[in-house]
Design a protein around this motif. Structure first.
Motif, PDB file in Angstrom:
ATOM      1  N   ASN A  57       0.908  -1.290   0.261  1.00 58.43           N
ATOM      2  CA  ASN A  57       0.142  -0.174   0.110  1.00 58.43           C
ATOM      3  C   ASN A  57       0.843   1.173  -0.082  1.00 58.43           C
ATOM      4  O   ASN A  57       0.884   2.127   0.990  1.00 58.43           O
ATOM      5  CB  ASN A  57      -0.936   0.008   1.178  1.00 58.43           C
ATOM      6  CG  ASN A  57      -2.086  -0.973   1.005  1.00 58.43           C
ATOM      7  OD1 ASN A  57      -2.050  -1.668   0.001  1.00 58.43           O
ATOM      8  ND2 ASN A  57      -3.022  -1.186   1.955  1.00 58.43           N
ATOM      9  N   PHE A  58       1.503   1.486  -0.997  1.00 57.14           N
ATOM     10  CA  PHE A  58       2.462   2.609  -1.205  1.00 57.14           C
ATOM     11  C   PHE A  58       1.575   3.844  -1.307  1.00 57.14           C
ATOM     12  O   PHE A  58       0.497   3.926  -2.005  1.00 57.14           O
ATOM     13  CB  PHE A  58       3.367   2.460  -2.607  1.00 57.14           C
ATOM     14  CG  PHE A  58       4.435   1.694  -2.340  1.00 57.14           C
ATOM     15  CD1 PHE A  58       5.778   2.346  -2.991  1.00 57.14           C
ATOM     16  CD2 PHE A  58       4.615   0.544  -1.670  1.00 57.14           C
ATOM     17  CE1 PHE A  58       6.849   1.712  -3.015  1.00 57.14           C
ATOM     18  CE2 PHE A  58       5.724  -0.248  -1.741  1.00 57.14           C
ATOM     19  CZ  PHE A  58       6.965   0.609  -2.303  1.00 57.14           C
ATOM     20  N   ARG A  59       2.018   5.190  -0.807  1.00 61.12           N
ATOM     21  CA  ARG A  59       1.311   6.243  -0.840  1.00 61.12           C
ATOM     22  C   ARG A  59       1.932   6.887  -2.381  1.00 61.12           C
ATOM     23  O   ARG A  59       2.905   6.923  -2.759  1.00 61.12           O
ATOM     24  CB  ARG A  59       1.676   7.110   0.109  1.00 61.12           C
ATOM     25  CG  ARG A  59       1.050   8.476  -0.103  1.00 61.12           C
ATOM     26  CD  ARG A  59       1.167   9.313   1.310  1.00 61.12           C
ATOM     27  NE  ARG A  59       2.638   9.184   1.924  1.00 61.12           N
ATOM     28  CZ  ARG A  59       3.484   9.955   1.414  1.00 61.12           C
ATOM     29  NH1 ARG A  59       3.419  10.703   0.397  1.00 61.12           N
ATOM     30  NH2 ARG A  59       4.991   9.575   2.134  1.00 61.12           N
ATOM     31  N   PRO A  60       1.062   7.189  -3.288  1.00 60.96           N
ATOM     32  CA  PRO A  60       1.213   7.521  -4.682  1.00 60.96           C
ATOM     33  C   PRO A  60       1.920   9.162  -4.515  1.00 60.96           C
ATOM     34  O   PRO A  60       1.598   9.676  -3.344  1.00 60.96           O
ATOM     35  CB  PRO A  60      -0.019   7.536  -5.494  1.00 60.96           C
ATOM     36  CG  PRO A  60      -1.013   6.856  -4.646  1.00 60.96           C
ATOM     37  CD  PRO A  60      -0.511   7.078  -3.190  1.00 60.96           C
ATOM     38  N   HIS A  61       2.238   9.399  -5.598  1.00 62.68           N
ATOM     39  CA  HIS A  61       2.656  11.140  -5.829  1.00 62.68           C
ATOM     40  C   HIS A  61       1.237  11.891  -5.516  1.00 62.68           C
ATOM     41  O   HIS A  61       0.205  11.327  -5.980  1.00 62.68           O
ATOM     42  CB  HIS A  61       3.257  11.242  -7.150  1.00 62.68           C
ATOM     43  CG  HIS A  61       3.666  12.515  -7.423  1.00 62.68           C
ATOM     44  ND1 HIS A  61       2.677  13.569  -7.946  1.00 62.68           N
ATOM     45  CD2 HIS A  61       4.987  13.200  -7.373  1.00 62.68           C
ATOM     46  CE1 HIS A  61       3.367  14.804  -8.137  1.00 62.68           C
ATOM     47  NE2 HIS A  61       4.416  14.578  -7.607  1.00 62.68           N
ATOM     48  N   PHE A  62       1.437  12.987  -5.188  1.00 65.24           N
ATOM     49  CA  PHE A  62       0.382  13.611  -4.719  1.00 65.24           C
ATOM     50  C   PHE A  62      -0.717  13.741  -5.793  1.00 65.24           C
ATOM     51  O   PHE A  62      -1.754  13.970  -5.784  1.00 65.24           O
ATOM     52  CB  PHE A  62       0.498  14.945  -3.848  1.00 65.24           C
ATOM     53  CG  PHE A  62       1.104  15.818  -4.671  1.00 65.24           C
ATOM     54  CD1 PHE A  62       0.290  17.004  -5.440  1.00 65.24           C
ATOM     55  CD2 PHE A  62       2.326  16.266  -4.763  1.00 65.24           C
ATOM     56  CE1 PHE A  62       0.750  18.027  -6.150  1.00 65.24           C
ATOM     57  CE2 PHE A  62       3.011  17.445  -5.586  1.00 65.24           C
ATOM     58  CZ  PHE A  62       2.317  17.985  -6.245  1.00 65.24           C
ATOM     59  N   GLY A  63      -0.033  13.754  -7.151  1.00 66.34           N
ATOM     60  CA  GLY A  63      -0.885  14.116  -8.297  1.00 66.34           C
ATOM     61  C   GLY A  63      -1.573  12.723  -8.721  1.00 66.34           C
ATOM     62  O   GLY A  63      -2.365  12.882  -9.406  1.00 66.34           O
ATOM     63  N   TRP A  64      -1.166  11.857  -8.120  1.00 69.92           N
ATOM     64  CA  TRP A  64      -1.839  10.215  -8.520  1.00 69.92           C
ATOM     65  C   TRP A  64      -2.784   9.811  -7.177  1.00 69.92           C
ATOM     66  O   TRP A  64      -3.554   8.988  -7.502  1.00 69.92           O
ATOM     67  CB  TRP A  64      -0.750   9.600  -8.768  1.00 69.92           C
ATOM     68  CG  TRP A  64      -0.311   9.848 -10.164  1.00 69.92           C
ATOM     69  CD1 TRP A  64       0.869  10.713 -10.342  1.00 69.92           C
ATOM     70  CD2 TRP A  64       0.090   9.022 -11.332  1.00 69.92           C
ATOM     71  NE1 TRP A  64       1.328  10.818 -11.362  1.00 69.92           N
ATOM     72  CE2 TRP A  64       0.672   9.769 -12.215  1.00 69.92           C
ATOM     73  CE3 TRP A  64      -0.810   7.762 -11.662  1.00 69.92           C
ATOM     74  CZ2 TRP A  64       0.874   9.351 -13.462  1.00 69.92           C
ATOM     75  CZ3 TRP A  64      -0.695   7.611 -12.758  1.00 69.92           C
ATOM     76  CH2 TRP A  64       0.280   8.251 -14.048  1.00 69.92           C
ATOM     77  N   VAL A  65      -2.777  10.399  -6.245  1.00 66.99           N
ATOM     78  CA  VAL A  65      -3.895  10.151  -5.091  1.00 66.99           C
ATOM     79  C   VAL A  65      -5.040  10.022  -5.607  1.00 66.99           C
ATOM     80  O   VAL A  65      -5.908  10.831  -6.112  1.00 66.99           O
ATOM     81  CB  VAL A  65      -3.720  11.177  -3.988  1.00 66.99           C
ATOM     82  CG1 VAL A  65      -4.783  10.792  -2.802  1.00 66.99           C
ATOM     83  CG2 VAL A  65      -2.125  11.031  -3.245  1.00 66.99           C
ATOM     84  N   GLY A  66      -5.657   8.508  -5.163  1.00 67.30           N
ATOM     85  CA  GLY A  66      -7.201   8.664  -5.422  1.00 67.30           C
ATOM     86  C   GLY A  66      -7.386   8.098  -6.834  1.00 67.30           C
ATOM     87  O   GLY A  66      -8.520   7.775  -7.371  1.00 67.30           O
ATOM     88  N   ALA A  67      -6.400   7.973  -7.679  1.00 67.66           N
ATOM     89  CA  ALA A  67      -6.543   7.541  -9.153  1.00 67.66           C
ATOM     90  C   ALA A  67      -6.089   6.125  -9.479  1.00 67.66           C
ATOM     91  O   ALA A  67      -6.447   5.394 -10.495  1.00 67.66           O
ATOM     92  CB  ALA A  67      -6.072   8.560 -10.228  1.00 67.66           C
ATOM     93  N   ILE A  68      -5.361   5.639  -8.620  1.00 66.06           N
ATOM     94  CA  ILE A  68      -4.558   4.279  -9.166  1.00 66.06           C
ATOM     95  C   ILE A  68      -4.638   3.308  -8.024  1.00 66.06           C
ATOM     96  O   ILE A  68      -4.023   2.165  -8.106  1.00 66.06           O
ATOM     97  CB  ILE A  68      -3.249   4.530  -9.338  1.00 66.06           C
ATOM     98  CG1 ILE A  68      -2.316   5.060  -8.165  1.00 66.06           C
ATOM     99  CG2 ILE A  68      -3.257   5.149 -10.978  1.00 66.06           C
ATOM    100  CD1 ILE A  68      -0.717   5.285  -8.715  1.00 66.06           C
ATOM    101  N   GLU A  69      -4.871   3.604  -6.686  1.00 66.99           N
ATOM    102  CA  GLU A  69      -4.863   2.658  -5.442  1.00 66.99           C
ATOM    103  C   GLU A  69      -5.851   1.638  -5.447  1.00 66.99           C
ATOM    104  O   GLU A  69      -6.990   1.623  -5.813  1.00 66.99           O
ATOM    105  CB  GLU A  69      -5.290   3.416  -4.079  1.00 66.99           C
ATOM    106  CG  GLU A  69      -4.045   4.681  -3.966  1.00 66.99           C
ATOM    107  CD  GLU A  69      -4.468   5.828  -4.315  1.00 66.99           C
ATOM    108  OE1 GLU A  69      -4.071   7.026  -3.878  1.00 66.99           O
ATOM    109  OE2 GLU A  69      -5.146   6.038  -5.502  1.00 66.99           O
ATOM    110  N   ASN A  70      -5.367   0.357  -5.020  1.00 69.53           N
ATOM    111  CA  ASN A  70      -6.319  -0.868  -4.581  1.00 69.53           C
ATOM    112  C   ASN A  70      -6.371  -0.525  -3.429  1.00 69.53           C
ATOM    113  O   ASN A  70      -6.021   0.081  -2.564  1.00 69.53           O
ATOM    114  CB  ASN A  70      -5.643  -1.879  -5.114  1.00 69.53           C
ATOM    115  CG  ASN A  70      -5.842  -2.550  -6.515  1.00 69.53           C
ATOM    116  OD1 ASN A  70      -6.939  -2.240  -7.101  1.00 69.53           O
ATOM    117  ND2 ASN A  70      -4.882  -3.055  -7.053  1.00 69.53           N
ATOM    118  N   ASN A  71      -7.308  -1.375  -2.627  1.00 67.46           N
ATOM    119  CA  ASN A  71      -7.515  -1.314  -1.117  1.00 67.46           C
ATOM    120  C   ASN A  71      -7.246  -2.788  -0.611  1.00 67.46           C
ATOM    121  O   ASN A  71      -8.443  -3.229  -0.032  1.00 67.46           O
ATOM    122  CB  ASN A  71      -8.724  -0.798  -0.993  1.00 67.46           C
ATOM    123  CG  ASN A  71      -8.912   0.821  -1.198  1.00 67.46           C
ATOM    124  OD1 ASN A  71      -8.194   1.556  -0.708  1.00 67.46           O
ATOM    125  ND2 ASN A  71      -9.461   1.056  -2.294  1.00 67.46           N
TER     126      ASN A  71
END
Length: 394
Positions: free
Chosen positions: A374-388
């Motif tokens: 569960n890496f934290r994305p670059h802030f410009g990618w937050v909410g766009a690529i994460e699984n849960n």
């Protein structure tokens, strides 16, 4: 040839000798792979360790911080019949000019004419990419290598989401300004420089664009660009907090360039001719201390204690992205890897990617991996690529 990630000698936020483990490929990984390769060579041949760091980086400091001289001395002592080298001032074999033309992923891209490369000389970038004319200039040593071992760092990336095996090929370029990184403008204008047309974005585009054009016509004044950028950051906001330069999930430019580079590498040799025999390729990814957040230059350390290896860059990157806690199908670079029109180097299919691991939760098909970091994305990618899925700690 061994190709580490030596992009920068330290975290951009914290210059110094103890701020590199989460930024570049760890020398213990490099040495272990070099020893394995040298043993296979049975006392003859050569091994070259090389990369093209970012233009404002110091290879002398990379060499110092990572202890590369001592590493080379140990290897040369233990394998006297194998010539082992690194740190050359340019490629002694010269460059390889590749014209992909109609096979480029930029064919039909509506942002042509506004492509931005690695410097403010946008005319040079767009001269290399227009219509069905698309070309790249690569270092010849990796193109001529009998075996290419890719040694990327497991990190997030501001322009493509993740940097791993595919993106690591940016470091074999002889002129990075031939590489389109983003397209000027906003999505409504077929651009991806900014996500929306705010007043600040319009002013920044106009002001910085004028400054770049002014500098481009005055080569002797190029040294002024750094202070101009600093003033721009004060006025328009810090890059660690404000989305600009295509540093977000809407970047529709950079993935095309990365796939083009991999096409060049897979299908052409050092003379720029079609390869007569298949490329022998291995990727070994350093995820011991990975990088999350604002990668690739300012990531936060993410201790994972993991090494990934595979013989196809797309398969490796899909597994890496999944292990990071991202949905690879939301990453344009990976999703579009399976939709290449011409010079398709991706013979694998997603459903055919199988993971072999000492951790049972990771073994099996890629869509069956149960635990991630569960890496934290670059802030410009937050909410766009994460699984849960269920989180995992190293």
């Amino acid at each position: 040839m061994l190709k580490p990630n030596w992009v920068k000698e330290h975290d951009e936020r914290f210059p110094g000798p103890n701020r590199w483990e989460h930024v570049v490929t760890h020398p213990t990984v490099i040495e272990a792979v070099a020893r394995w390769a040298a043993k296979k060579m049975q006392g003859k041949g050569s091994i070259t360790l090389c990369d093209a760091p970012q233009t404002d980086s110091s290879f002398a400091r990379i060499r110092e911080y990572c202890g590369l001289d001592a590493l080379l001395a140990r290897l040369r002592n233990d394998f006297p019949g194998v010539a082992i080298s690194t740190g050359l001032p340019g490629d002694p074999l010269g460059n390889t000019h590749i014209r992909l033309d109609s096979a480029s992923e930029f064919v039909g891209y509506r942002g042509q004419g506004r492509l931005y490369g690695a410097s403010y000389d946008v005319a040079e970038t767009n001269a290399r990419h227009n219509g069905t004319h698309h070309e790249y200039l690569l270092c010849r040593t990796p193109m001529d290598a009998d075996v290419f071992i890719n040694l990327p760092k497991l990190k997030t990336h501001k322009k493509v989401g993740v940097t791993c095996a595919l993106k690591n090929l940016v470091g074999i370029n002889a002129n990075k300004n031939w590489l389109p990184h983003h397209t000027e403008g906003i999505p409504d204008q077929e651009g991806d420089q900014f996500p929306s047309a705010t007043t600040r974005a319009r002013l920044e585009h106009a002001w910085m664009g004028a400054a770049k054009r002014w500098l481009n016509n005055r080569p002797g004044a190029s040294r002024l660009f750094v202070p101009i950028k600093k003033v721009g950051r004060l006025v328009f906001g810090d890059t660690q907090k404000v989305i600009r330069s295509g540093n977000w999930h809407g970047n529709d430019t950079c993935w095309r360039m990365v796939l083009d580079l991999n096409k060049c590498f897979c299908f052409f040799d050092g003379a720029g001719q079609p390869r007569k025999k298949p490329l022998r390729y291995l990727a070994v990814v350093d995820g011991i201390v990975a990088g999350e957040g604002n990668g690739p230059m300012s990531p936060d350390p993410k201790p994972c204690g993991v090494i990934l290896a595979g013989t196809h860059p797309v398969a490796v990157d899909c597994v890496a992205a999944t292990l990071m806690g991202f949905d690879w199908q939301r990453l344009r670079l990976l999703k579009n890897s399976f939709q290449i029109r011409e010079l398709n180097f991706v013979e694998v299919r997603p459903e055919g990617i199988e993971v072999i691991s000492n951790r049972p939760a990771w073994a099996g098909r890629i869509n069956e991996m149960e635990e991630t970091f569960n890496f934290r994305p670059h802030f410009g990618w937050v909410g766009a690529i994460e699984n849960n899925p269920r989180a995992l700690t190293a």
